[in-house]
Design a protein around this motif. Structure first.
Motif, PDB file in Angstrom:
ATOM      1  N   ALA A 141       2.697   5.075 -10.148  1.00  0.00           N
ATOM      2  CA  ALA A 141       3.934   4.452  -9.562  1.00  0.00           C
ATOM      3  C   ALA A 141       4.351   4.339  -8.187  1.00  0.00           C
ATOM      4  O   ALA A 141       4.856   3.328  -7.534  1.00  0.00           O
ATOM      5  N   VAL A 142       4.062   5.565  -7.467  1.00  0.00           N
ATOM      6  CA  VAL A 142       4.139   5.608  -6.173  1.00  0.00           C
ATOM      7  C   VAL A 142       3.264   4.609  -5.440  1.00  0.00           C
ATOM      8  O   VAL A 142       3.843   3.989  -4.504  1.00  0.00           O
ATOM      9  N   VAL A 143       2.060   4.593  -5.781  1.00  0.00           N
ATOM     10  CA  VAL A 143       1.044   3.312  -5.181  1.00  0.00           C
ATOM     11  C   VAL A 143       1.772   1.888  -5.423  1.00  0.00           C
ATOM     12  O   VAL A 143       1.675   1.414  -4.493  1.00  0.00           O
ATOM     13  N   LEU A 144       2.189   1.629  -6.706  1.00  0.00           N
ATOM     14  CA  LEU A 144       2.601   0.371  -6.845  1.00  0.00           C
ATOM     15  C   LEU A 144       3.781  -0.001  -6.284  1.00  0.00           C
ATOM     16  O   LEU A 144       3.984  -1.094  -5.387  1.00  0.00           O
ATOM     17  N   VAL A 145       4.729   1.026  -6.082  1.00  0.00           N
ATOM     18  CA  VAL A 145       5.935   0.836  -5.162  1.00  0.00           C
ATOM     19  C   VAL A 145       5.626   0.597  -3.721  1.00  0.00           C
ATOM     20  O   VAL A 145       6.193  -0.270  -3.100  1.00  0.00           O
ATOM     21  N   GLY A 146       4.705   1.214  -3.238  1.00  0.00           N
ATOM     22  CA  GLY A 146       4.207   1.267  -1.984  1.00  0.00           C
ATOM     23  C   GLY A 146       3.606  -0.051  -1.584  1.00  0.00           C
ATOM     24  O   GLY A 146       3.882  -0.945  -0.685  1.00  0.00           O
TER      25      GLY A 146
END
Length: 174
Positions: A141-146
């Motif tokens: 989720a963190v990677v996708l948001v970034g």
């Protein structure tokens, strides 16, 4: 020069406000994916609820009709494939491409797909069991948001590039 406006924000909407629909769509897309992951062989209701919420999220995003419809099937298959565990995290790259399509992102924005694919490969190598899925989903989720923010930044026209309709460029001569 006026501020840059998202291509999807320029679309005439038949109902609702742009920002509300983006937020609601995003909550349903992500919430449906997460809810579906809570299913088991004994508890099947999350499969129905999660799939319905995920699909509805794509359908209410403000976008051209085909850009809302295209992601429904591939993204729906991805959320079901994620039931196999962290080894399937690379399939989130399909959802990310669907997001870029629905958000009317130009081709240069697809450079942001790299970190999402790398995350999927690393998740498959590091996380082995389904009990590690919450951690893998959180990191993803963190990677996708970034990556989504990076794609947004790539979609913006560069400050030094002017459209022919903007008039002549200022002279650099003294």
């Amino acid at each position: 020069m006026s501020a840059w406006l998202e291509p999807a924000a320029r679309l005439p909407l038949r109902w609702g406000r742009y920002r509300d629909r983006v937020l609601a769509g995003l909550v349903l897309i992500i919430g449906g994916l997460v809810h579906l992951q809570s299913a088991s062989t004994l508890v099947l209701l999350p499969l129905i609820v999660g799939t319905a919420a995920h699909t509805l999220g794509w359908l209410i995003l403000p976008a051209s009709a085909w850009r809302r419809l295209v992601p429904v099937l591939p993204s729906g298959l991805v959320v079901w494939l994620l039931l196999t565990g962290p080894q399937s995290m690379w399939t989130l790259s399909i959802c990310f491409v669907c997001w870029l399509i629905a958000r009317h992102r130009p081709w240069r924005s697809y450079l942001a797909l790299g970190p999402v694919l790398l995350n999927g490969v690393l998740a498959a190598a590091v996380f082995r069991g389904y009990e590690q899925m919450p951690i893998a989903l959180g990191i993803s989720a963190v990677v996708l948001v970034g990556a989504a923010w990076w794609a947004w930044a790539l979609a913006r026209p560069a400050a030094g590039i002017r459209k022919p309709s903007d008039g002549p460029a200022p002279s650099a001569a003294p």
